[in-house]
Design a protein around this motif. Structure first.
Motif, PDB file in Angstrom:
ATOM      1  N   ASN A  58       0.853  -1.288   0.069  1.00  0.00           N
ATOM      2  CA  ASN A  58       0.003   0.098  -0.078  1.00  0.00           C
ATOM      3  C   ASN A  58       0.889   1.148   0.259  1.00  0.00           C
ATOM      4  N   ARG A  60       0.671   4.987   0.027  1.00  0.00           N
ATOM      5  CA  ARG A  60      -0.370   6.079   0.104  1.00  0.00           C
ATOM      6  C   ARG A  60      -1.405   5.998  -0.492  1.00  0.00           C
ATOM      7  N   GLY A  61      -2.216   4.610  -0.135  1.00  0.00           N
ATOM      8  CA  GLY A  61      -3.638   4.443  -0.580  1.00  0.00           C
ATOM      9  C   GLY A  61      -3.472   3.923  -2.169  1.00  0.00           C
ATOM     10  N   HIS A  62      -2.578   3.626  -2.782  1.00  0.00           N
ATOM     11  CA  HIS A  62      -2.466   2.932  -4.039  1.00  0.00           C
ATOM     12  C   HIS A  62      -1.932   1.471  -3.803  1.00  0.00           C
ATOM     13  N   ILE A  63      -2.510   0.450  -4.293  1.00  0.00           N
ATOM     14  CA  ILE A  63      -1.980  -0.835  -4.193  1.00  0.00           C
ATOM     15  C   ILE A  63      -1.063  -1.247  -5.341  1.00  0.00           C
ATOM     16  N   ILE A  64       0.251  -1.439  -4.992  1.00  0.00           N
ATOM     17  CA  ILE A  64       1.008  -1.570  -6.106  1.00  0.00           C
ATOM     18  C   ILE A  64       1.775  -3.122  -6.215  1.00  0.00           C
ATOM     19  N   GLU A  92       7.606   3.905 -12.485  1.00  0.00           N
ATOM     20  CA  GLU A  92       6.484   4.438 -12.992  1.00  0.00           C
ATOM     21  C   GLU A  92       6.656   4.265 -14.729  1.00  0.00           C
ATOM     22  N   ASN A  95       2.075   5.141 -16.955  1.00  0.00           N
ATOM     23  CA  ASN A  95       1.150   5.741 -15.884  1.00  0.00           C
ATOM     24  C   ASN A  95       0.667   4.750 -14.806  1.00  0.00           C
ATOM     25  N   SER A  96       1.664   3.701 -14.610  1.00  0.00           N
ATOM     26  CA  SER A  96       1.311   2.601 -13.903  1.00  0.00           C
ATOM     27  C   SER A  96       2.696   2.486 -12.933  1.00  0.00           C
ATOM     28  N   THR A  98       5.048   0.177 -10.031  1.00  0.00           N
ATOM     29  CA  THR A  98       5.210  -1.209  -9.689  1.00  0.00           C
ATOM     30  C   THR A  98       6.604  -0.816  -8.840  1.00  0.00           C
TER      31      THR A  98
END
Length: 167
Positions: A58, A60-64, A92, A95-96, A98
């Protein structure tokens, strides 16, 4: 007012190391593809994901997803790695985000494009991930193409985030 010209014959990279059979191998990724460098934190495993998908975090709120670069490149996993030096490079691409798990981040350095040699295509199975080889201070640094590395894994990453692949 003076204007500075930006030279395109040099660029910055983040260099990192992967341990392969007790030998330190040097790699680099262009700095514009790296958003941040993080210490290892809680990585949640994803059932039935490919072995190089270590899990998800997690951010900052984004699941990567987190990919083990060493395993993805087919290098031997070394269980005696100093895990306190391991880092996650948050890359990045398209726009993704990982996470790329590496054994040790070394430095940010400027590379001259004239110092990049083409990768020997016939020798490397993973040559499609390699942009070139850089000679720097008596050592060789493999310049990785993160977009190709992740593009090859994108289906697996999507499966990992969605709960593993169905076999």
């Amino acid at each position: 007012m003076t204007t500075q010209l930006v030279s395109i014959d040099a660029f910055q990279v983040v260099t990192f190391s992967l341990m392969d059979n007790q030998k330190k191998e040097n790699y680099a990724i262009p700095i514009e593809q790296i958003r941040e460098i993080r210490a290892i934190e809680s990585v949640t495993k994803v059932p039935r994901a490919k072995s190089y998908v270590k899990g998800i975090i997690n951010l900052r709120g984004h699941i990567i997803p987190v990919i083990d670069v060493k395993e993805k490149l087919g290098l031997d996993s070394d269980t005696s790695i100093n895990s306190s030096k391991q880092r996650i490079l948050v890359a990045e691409v398209n726009n993704s985000l990982t996470g790329l798990l590496v054994d040790e981040v070394d430095q940010v350095m400027r590379i001259q494009t004239k110092d990049i040699e083409p990768a020997p295509q016939s020798v490397l199975e993973s040559s499609n991930y390699v942009k070139g080889i850089v000679k720097s201070d008596e050592k060789l640094i493999v310049l990785l193409d993160v977009a190709k590395l992740l593009d090859d894994s994108s289906f697996t990453i999507t499966e990992a985030i969605q709960g593993g692949n169905q076999q």
